[in-house]
Enzyme design. Structure first.
Site, PDB file in Angstrom:
ATOM      1  N   TYR A  54       0.818  -1.215   0.000  1.00 28.68           N
ATOM      2  CA  TYR A  54       0.000   0.000   0.000  1.00 28.68           C
ATOM      3  C   TYR A  54       0.851   1.264   0.000  1.00 28.68           C
ATOM      4  CZ  TYR A  54      -4.069  -2.924   0.435  1.00 28.68           C
ATOM      5  OH  TYR A  54      -5.047  -3.859   0.180  1.00 28.68           O
ATOM      6  N   ASN A  88     -13.528   2.541  -5.571  1.00 30.14           N
ATOM      7  CA  ASN A  88     -12.106   2.874  -5.677  1.00 30.14           C
ATOM      8  C   ASN A  88     -11.583   3.474  -4.382  1.00 30.14           C
ATOM      9  OD1 ASN A  88     -12.338   2.055  -8.356  1.00 30.14           O
ATOM     10  ND2 ASN A  88     -12.785   4.129  -9.060  1.00 30.14           N
ATOM     11  N   VAL A  89     -10.319   3.224  -4.098  1.00 24.95           N
ATOM     12  CA  VAL A  89      -9.705   3.732  -2.863  1.00 24.95           C
ATOM     13  C   VAL A  89      -8.828   4.959  -3.135  1.00 24.95           C
ATOM     14  CG1 VAL A  89      -9.785   1.480  -1.740  1.00 24.95           C
ATOM     15  CG2 VAL A  89      -7.737   2.117  -3.040  1.00 24.95           C
ATOM     16  N   ASP A  90      -8.790   5.406  -4.384  1.00 23.71           N
ATOM     17  CA  ASP A  90      -8.014   6.606  -4.715  1.00 23.71           C
ATOM     18  C   ASP A  90      -8.827   7.865  -4.390  1.00 23.71           C
ATOM     19  OD1 ASP A  90      -9.615   7.453  -7.133  1.00 23.71           O
ATOM     20  OD2 ASP A  90      -8.923   5.515  -7.885  1.00 23.71           O
ATOM     21  N   HIS A 105     -14.916   0.924  -0.176  1.00 23.23           N
ATOM     22  CA  HIS A 105     -13.806   0.015   0.135  1.00 23.23           C
ATOM     23  C   HIS A 105     -12.632   0.700   0.828  1.00 23.23           C
ATOM     24  CE1 HIS A 105     -15.458  -2.702  -3.307  1.00 23.23           C
ATOM     25  NE2 HIS A 105     -16.131  -2.825  -2.179  1.00 23.23           N
ATOM     26  N   GLY A 170     -17.671   1.862 -15.114  1.00 25.77           N
ATOM     27  CA  GLY A 170     -16.359   1.240 -14.938  1.00 25.77           C
ATOM     28  C   GLY A 170     -16.276   0.193 -13.868  1.00 25.77           C
ATOM     29  N   SER A 172     -17.350  -3.979 -12.974  1.00 26.79           N
ATOM     30  CA  SER A 172     -17.760  -5.244 -13.582  1.00 26.79           C
ATOM     31  C   SER A 172     -19.075  -5.770 -13.018  1.00 26.79           C
ATOM     32  CB  SER A 172     -16.669  -6.297 -13.354  1.00 26.79           C
ATOM     33  OG  SER A 172     -16.514  -6.539 -11.960  1.00 26.79           O
TER      34      SER A 172
END
Length: 230
Positions: A54, A88-90, A105, A170, A172
């Site tokens: 990470y 997303n974790v960004d 998440h 974006g 799935s």
């Protein structure tokens, strides 16, 4: 009063900024088995490996920028109450200017206590063994690993239930519980599904418009359609 647009985003929107995903055929994430770096068991077995993984992701995040898909979603706040629910974790949605973001998440730029999951700290640099909370407990990435509960899920469901429009961008639709959010849209809610390789969504009760484009192209198409209906 502005109508509410709720958007579920996944790895596909960040991939255009250069952030790699692990949902490829080999099941690897940056060369690592996902079970080694994204599970509680992986943390117990080798916390140094997890922290290093990470730390590298955090460094990579500083080298990329939001793309047109992120930017258009932020611009849509001029016309709608936009709520982003992201897997997303960004922080690319934040950097693009979106103001209502729920991270299902976790977040790469935060860490939390291993003993108190509600003790969360902002964190920009490397996280190391020996970095502790105020009570002397080791800090860990603020990431929801496979097998862990999703604390933000209830908030995400409540937001989804209030949507006038719902978009899936974006992702799935294979990762639960996030993939199940679409089932909480109220009857009659138009759904936009943006993905270059869309899958069939079974038992969908609401009108669906598939936009088979990458996120940056698809979000522009969706914007044009939404503004036409204003």
């Amino acid at each position: 009063m502005k109508k509410k647009l709720v958007v579920l985003t996944g790895a596909g929107i960040s991939a255009e900024s250069g952030i790699k995903t692990f949902r490829d055929s080999d099941g690897l994430w940056e060369g690592h088995n996902v079970m080694d770096v994204a599970t509680p068991d992986g943390w117990r077995k080798n916390p140094e490996l997890v922290l290093d993984f990470y730390n590298q992701k955090r460094k990579q995040l500083k080298e990329v920028q939001p793309n047109l898909g992120h930017q258009i979603l932020a611009e849509l706040e001029n016309y709608f109450d936009v709520y982003i629910i992201t897997q997303n974790v960004d922080d690319l949605h934040e950097r693009a200017g979106s103001t209502n973001i729920t991270h299902l998440h976790g977040e790469l730029l935060k860490v939390r206590s291993t003993k108190n999951e509600n003790q969360i700290l902002d964190w920009q640099d490397d996280l190391l063994i020996g970095d502790k909370d105020q009570n002397g407990h080791q800090l860990r990435p603020h990431i929801v690993w496979f097998g862990e509960q999703v604390p933000a899920l209830e908030d995400a469901i409540t937001i989804t239930e209030q949507a006038d429009f719902f978009a899936v961008i974006g992702t799935s639709l294979q990762v639960y519980p996030a993939a199940g959010l679409i089932d909480f849209t109220k009857k009659g809610t138009p759904i936009y599904y943006i993905d270059p390789k869309p899958i069939k969504i079974p038992n969908l009760k609401n009108p669906l418009e598939v936009i088979p484009n990458v996120a940056s192209e698809g979000v522009q198409i969706m914007k044009d359609k939404l503004l036409t209906n204003l």
